[in-house]
Scaffold this motif. Structure first.
Motif, PDB file in Angstrom:
ATOM      1  N   MET A   1     -15.641 -25.526  -2.202  1.00 30.12           N
ATOM      2  CA  MET A   1     -14.835 -25.793  -0.992  1.00 30.12           C
ATOM      3  C   MET A   1     -13.403 -25.332  -1.250  1.00 30.12           C
ATOM      4  O   MET A   1     -12.551 -26.110  -1.664  1.00 30.12           O
ATOM      5  CB  MET A   1     -14.795 -27.305  -0.713  1.00 30.12           C
TER       6      MET A   1
ATOM      7  N   ALA B   1     -11.619 -23.890   1.154  1.00 32.55           N
ATOM      8  CA  ALA B   1     -10.898 -23.868   2.443  1.00 32.55           C
ATOM      9  C   ALA B   1      -9.801 -24.921   2.468  1.00 32.55           C
ATOM     10  O   ALA B   1      -9.923 -25.980   1.868  1.00 32.55           O
ATOM     11  CB  ALA B   1     -11.873 -24.105   3.582  1.00 32.55           C
TER      12      ALA B   1
ATOM     13  N   VAL C   1      -8.802 -27.134   4.791  1.00 29.19           N
ATOM     14  CA  VAL C   1      -9.244 -27.722   6.061  1.00 29.19           C
ATOM     15  C   VAL C   1      -8.098 -28.560   6.637  1.00 29.19           C
ATOM     16  O   VAL C   1      -7.460 -29.331   5.912  1.00 29.19           O
ATOM     17  CB  VAL C   1     -10.467 -28.634   5.819  1.00 29.19           C
ATOM     18  N   ALA C   2      -7.850 -28.422   7.929  1.00 25.44           N
ATOM     19  CA  ALA C   2      -6.802 -29.242   8.557  1.00 25.44           C
ATOM     20  C   ALA C   2      -7.268 -30.692   8.535  1.00 25.44           C
ATOM     21  O   ALA C   2      -8.389 -30.992   8.949  1.00 25.44           O
ATOM     22  CB  ALA C   2      -6.561 -28.775   9.986  1.00 25.44           C
ATOM     23  N   ASP C   3      -6.427 -31.590   8.019  1.00 25.31           N
ATOM     24  CA  ASP C   3      -6.820 -32.990   7.930  1.00 25.31           C
ATOM     25  C   ASP C   3      -6.908 -33.640   9.312  1.00 25.31           C
ATOM     26  O   ASP C   3      -7.683 -34.547   9.526  1.00 25.31           O
ATOM     27  CB  ASP C   3      -5.800 -33.758   7.078  1.00 25.31           C
TER      28      ASP C   3
ATOM     29  N   PRO D   1     -13.361 -34.557  10.150  1.00 25.42           N
ATOM     30  CA  PRO D   1     -14.330 -34.952   9.128  1.00 25.42           C
ATOM     31  C   PRO D   1     -13.937 -34.343   7.787  1.00 25.42           C
ATOM     32  O   PRO D   1     -13.367 -33.247   7.741  1.00 25.42           O
ATOM     33  CB  PRO D   1     -15.646 -34.338   9.625  1.00 25.42           C
ATOM     34  N   ASP D   2     -14.213 -35.044   6.698  1.00 25.94           N
ATOM     35  CA  ASP D   2     -13.979 -34.475   5.369  1.00 25.94           C
ATOM     36  C   ASP D   2     -15.252 -33.730   4.978  1.00 25.94           C
ATOM     37  O   ASP D   2     -16.292 -34.343   4.694  1.00 25.94           O
ATOM     38  CB  ASP D   2     -13.645 -35.576   4.357  1.00 25.94           C
ATOM     39  N   ILE D   3     -15.177 -32.410   5.000  1.00 30.82           N
ATOM     40  CA  ILE D   3     -16.384 -31.590   4.784  1.00 30.82           C
ATOM     41  C   ILE D   3     -16.913 -31.784   3.365  1.00 30.82           C
ATOM     42  O   ILE D   3     -18.108 -32.004   3.147  1.00 30.82           O
ATOM     43  CB  ILE D   3     -16.067 -30.097   5.052  1.00 30.82           C
ATOM     44  N   LEU D   4     -16.003 -31.745   2.390  1.00 29.18           N
ATOM     45  CA  LEU D   4     -16.401 -31.889   0.989  1.00 29.18           C
ATOM     46  C   LEU D   4     -17.099 -33.229   0.759  1.00 29.18           C
ATOM     47  O   LEU D   4     -18.207 -33.284   0.209  1.00 29.18           O
ATOM     48  CB  LEU D   4     -15.153 -31.759   0.096  1.00 29.18           C
TER      49      LEU D   4
ATOM     50  N   GLY E   1     -14.625 -28.861  -5.543  1.00 29.51           N
ATOM     51  CA  GLY E   1     -13.579 -28.936  -4.523  1.00 29.51           C
ATOM     52  C   GLY E   1     -12.284 -28.385  -5.065  1.00 29.51           C
ATOM     53  O   GLY E   1     -12.147 -28.123  -6.272  1.00 29.51           O
ATOM     54  N   PHE E   2     -11.320 -28.188  -4.207  1.00 32.25           N
ATOM     55  CA  PHE E   2      -9.979 -27.786  -4.613  1.00 32.25           C
ATOM     56  C   PHE E   2      -9.036 -28.951  -4.371  1.00 32.25           C
ATOM     57  O   PHE E   2      -9.305 -29.807  -3.529  1.00 32.25           O
ATOM     58  CB  PHE E   2      -9.515 -26.561  -3.808  1.00 32.25           C
ATOM     59  N   ALA E   3      -7.971 -28.985  -5.088  1.00 31.65           N
ATOM     60  CA  ALA E   3      -6.921 -29.949  -4.789  1.00 31.65           C
ATOM     61  C   ALA E   3      -5.617 -29.170  -4.714  1.00 31.65           C
ATOM     62  O   ALA E   3      -5.120 -28.670  -5.720  1.00 31.65           O
ATOM     63  CB  ALA E   3      -6.846 -31.022  -5.862  1.00 31.65           C
ATOM     64  N   ALA E   4      -5.148 -29.017  -3.488  1.00 33.09           N
ATOM     65  CA  ALA E   4      -3.875 -28.336  -3.289  1.00 33.09           C
ATOM     66  C   ALA E   4      -2.807 -29.410  -3.304  1.00 33.09           C
ATOM     67  O   ALA E   4      -2.793 -30.284  -2.447  1.00 33.09           O
ATOM     68  CB  ALA E   4      -3.900 -27.620  -1.940  1.00 33.09           C
TER      69      ALA E   4
ATOM     70  N   LYS F   1      -8.989 -37.360  -6.724  1.00 27.31           N
ATOM     71  CA  LYS F   1      -9.718 -36.690  -5.642  1.00 27.31           C
ATOM     72  C   LYS F   1     -11.172 -36.425  -6.033  1.00 27.31           C
ATOM     73  O   LYS F   1     -12.071 -36.491  -5.215  1.00 27.31           O
ATOM     74  CB  LYS F   1      -9.018 -35.361  -5.326  1.00 27.31           C
TER      75      LYS F   1
ATOM     76  N   ARG G   1     -13.000 -39.672  -5.557  1.00 22.85           N
ATOM     77  CA  ARG G   1     -12.959 -40.102  -4.153  1.00 22.85           C
ATOM     78  C   ARG G   1     -13.888 -39.263  -3.280  1.00 22.85           C
ATOM     79  O   ARG G   1     -14.555 -39.760  -2.401  1.00 22.85           O
ATOM     80  CB  ARG G   1     -11.520 -40.004  -3.631  1.00 22.85           C
ATOM     81  N   LYS G   2     -13.950 -37.952  -3.581  1.00 24.48           N
ATOM     82  CA  LYS G   2     -14.727 -37.069  -2.719  1.00 24.48           C
ATOM     83  C   LYS G   2     -16.150 -36.839  -3.237  1.00 24.48           C
ATOM     84  O   LYS G   2     -16.934 -36.145  -2.605  1.00 24.48           O
ATOM     85  CB  LYS G   2     -14.016 -35.728  -2.570  1.00 24.48           C
TER      86      LYS G   2
HETATM   87  N1  CTP Z   1     -11.415 -30.912   2.388  1.00 22.42           N
HETATM   88  C1  CTP Z   1     -12.499 -31.003   3.230  1.00 22.42           C
HETATM   89  N2  CTP Z   1     -12.348 -31.529   4.477  1.00 22.42           N
HETATM   90  C2  CTP Z   1     -11.146 -31.975   4.899  1.00 22.42           C
HETATM   91  C3  CTP Z   1     -10.039 -31.899   4.023  1.00 22.42           C
HETATM   92  C4  CTP Z   1     -10.199 -31.348   2.761  1.00 22.42           C
HETATM   93  O1  CTP Z   1     -13.588 -30.593   2.850  1.00 22.42           O
HETATM   94  N3  CTP Z   1     -11.048 -32.481   6.100  1.00 22.42           N
HETATM   95  C5  CTP Z   1     -11.624 -30.371   1.029  1.00 22.42           C
HETATM   96  C6  CTP Z   1     -10.852 -29.110   0.715  1.00 22.42           C
HETATM   97  O2  CTP Z   1     -11.601 -27.969   1.029  1.00 22.42           O
HETATM   98  C7  CTP Z   1     -10.650 -29.227  -0.792  1.00 22.42           C
HETATM   99  C8  CTP Z   1     -10.573 -30.720  -1.016  1.00 22.42           C
HETATM  100  O3  CTP Z   1     -11.182 -31.328   0.116  1.00 22.42           O
HETATM  101  O4  CTP Z   1     -11.746 -28.746  -1.503  1.00 22.42           O
HETATM  102  C9  CTP Z   1      -9.199 -31.255  -1.180  1.00 22.42           C
HETATM  103  O5  CTP Z   1      -8.352 -30.804  -0.167  1.00 22.42           O
HETATM  104  P1  CTP Z   1      -6.825 -31.266  -0.108  1.00 22.42           P
HETATM  105  O6  CTP Z   1      -6.197 -30.686   1.092  1.00 22.42           O
HETATM  106  O7  CTP Z   1      -6.212 -31.016  -1.439  1.00 22.42           O
HETATM  107  O8  CTP Z   1      -7.002 -32.840  -0.003  1.00 22.42           O
HETATM  108  P2  CTP Z   1      -7.052 -33.792   1.210  1.00 22.42           P
HETATM  109  O9  CTP Z   1      -8.409 -34.368   1.354  1.00 22.42           O
HETATM  110  O10 CTP Z   1      -6.515 -33.123   2.411  1.00 22.42           O
HETATM  111  O11 CTP Z   1      -6.119 -34.956   0.698  1.00 22.42           O
HETATM  112  P3  CTP Z   1      -4.521 -35.073   0.767  1.00 22.42           P
HETATM  113  O12 CTP Z   1      -4.095 -34.288   1.955  1.00 22.42           O
HETATM  114  O13 CTP Z   1      -4.295 -36.505   0.871  1.00 22.42           O
HETATM  115  O14 CTP Z   1      -4.034 -34.499  -0.523  1.00 22.42           O
END
Ligand code: CTP
Length: 397
Positions: free
Chosen positions: A270, A272, A274-276, A304-307, A322-325, A337, A340-341
């Motif tokens: 993952m 991407a 993804v817009a939270d 939705p949190d896809i991961l 997953g990635f953690a940006a 993360k 959690r994920k």
């Molecule tokens: N991700 C996802 N779905 C979302 C948000 C994030 O699948 N709605 C995935 C991203 O593709 C990535 C990982 O979760 O692999 C972490 O993304 P990141 O933006 O670092 O974390 P967030 O879940 O957005 O947490 P936060 O913004 O609190 O750091």
């Protein structure tokens, strides 16, 4: 690849300049190249450049007594471990499909007993023409291997499929063709990349700076290692990597649906951004400024949190990455993360600099067993190293 040899046929296309880079990259890997330069190819690159890079004489004439005396065309066609045609023009593909043999290149293609790998390069209309398609199908049936063509902008200004694969993609395919099976043969990979766009009204959206480069590099590297790869991508300005099935989406919810549809997979990456959040309500018509200067209030709801969804679902891939940006406390956040994920690995990167949109990356691989710090390298190299790490993991389990 070291010690192997390639017969490279350079056809007449603007992409011929990339074949010079290809020769250089093969040489770096210990592969020797002999080149046939077609008459049209010599309009784009000079015999001198090709000879300087291969360190060999360049073959260009079927009817030369001196050349035939030194190495006959039949011998030449069989002298290498693999025959590579790059750029493979519409003309060369047609000749080979029909078995024409009226110059050195087409004669060598007909006479060879080695596998042929073609990297097509032509205008999009030519590539999509019924005859080019027919020839492509015929050649595939005859056992010819292909790398590309890629989508993107063409030298002629048009946009579409027909760009020659990049030298590093051709090298990776040559490596697989020479070494037999790639280390990820039989593995199915799902990669997501790019941003998602969340519409506000018909003309506006919320998004982020993700360029998709890292995710595309990973998908390309997995495919080059032999994995059957699906890439679900948000809107980016990148061409699909060679041998990857590209599914384009816009919003997070579309990305989730497309990813679920691509399962089962052995590995999920993952990448991407993804817009939270997304606007609660998408206005049907363009929001207008009001005369009393009251600004619109956009209420956000969580996407939705896809991961997390895919990691806890019934069709969970064996390896979930997953990635953690992060901009602060990179490693602590990444470690948290991961649990959690429900991911197996997290690739942590500090995005406070110019990582988003840039070509280089410095990442840390966080797994159950600890943290690996990788040195700064290009995003392509991160992709290749991750593909190699994944292959290692599957070998162990
Ligand atoms: N991700 C996802 N779905 C979302 C948000 C994030 O699948 N709605 C995935 C991203 O593709 C990535 C990982 O979760 O692999 C972490 O993304 P990141 O933006 O670092 O974390 P967030 O879940 O957005 O947490 P936060 O913004 O609190 O750091």
């Amino acid at each position: 690849m070291r010690g192997k040899s390639v017969l490279l046929i350079i056809g007449g296309g603007i992409a011929a300049y990339k074949s010079l880079e290809l020769i250089r990259r093969l040489a770096e890997r210990g592969v020797t190249t002999r080149a046939i330069l077609t008459k049209a190819g010599a309009e784009f690159v000079t015999p001198l450049s090709v000879a300087a890079l291969t360190g060999e004489k360049v073959y260009d004439d079927l009817f030369s007594l001196t050349e035939e005396a030194a190495m006959g065309h039949i011998e030449l066609s069989r002298s290498a471990d693999l025959v590579v045609v790059a750029p493979a023009t519409a003309d060369l593909m047609a000749k080979m499909a029909y078995g024409l043999a009226n110059d050195l290149a087409s004669t060598a293609l007909l006479a060879t007993d080695k596998t042929v790998l073609m990297a097509p390069a032509m205008n999009v209309r030519m590539w999509e023409s019924p005859s080019a398609k027919r020839n492509f199908e015929t050649l595939k049936r005859d056992g010819v291997l292909f790398v590309g063509p890629n989508d993107g902008e063409m030298a002629c200004g048009e946009f579409g499929s027909g760009r020659m694969a990049e030298p590093h993609e051709i090298v990776a395919t040559i490596e697989t063709a020479l070494g037999g099976e790639g280390p990820l043969k039989g593995i199915k990979a799902l990669v997501t990349a790019g941003p998602t766009r969340e519409p506000v009204d018909p003309v506006r959206f919320l998004a982020n700076h993700s360029s998709g480069k890292q995710g595309y590099a990973i998908a390309g590297a997995l495919a080059a290692a032999g994995a059957e790869t699906v890439l679900v991508s948000g809107p980016v300005a990148l061409a699909a990597p060679a041998n990857v099935k590209l599914v384009r989406v816009t919003t997070a919810r579309e990305m989730l649906a497309a990813s679920e549809a691509a399962l089962p997979a052995d590995v999920l990456v993952m990448a991407a951004a993804v817009a939270d959040w997304r606007p609660d309500i998408i206005a049907n018509s363009k929001l207008k400024k009001s005369t009393d200067r009251v600004v619109p209030l956009i209420r956000l709801v969580e996407n939705p949190d896809i991961l997390a969804t895919l990691a806890s679902g019934g069709a969970r891939p064996r390896l979930v990455i997953g990635f953690a940006a992060e901009t602060d406390d990179v490693l602590e956040n990444a470690v948290a993360k991961r649990t959690r994920k429900g991911a197996d690995w997290i690739i942590a990167n500090d995005v406070s600099g110019d990582v988003m949109g840039g070509d280089r990356n410095r990442v840390h691989l966080v797994s159950e067993t600890g943290i690996e710090d990788w040195p700064e390298m290009s995003k392509l190299e991160v992709g290749a190293r991750l593909a190699a790490r994944i292959a290692e993991q599957f070998k162990e389990t």
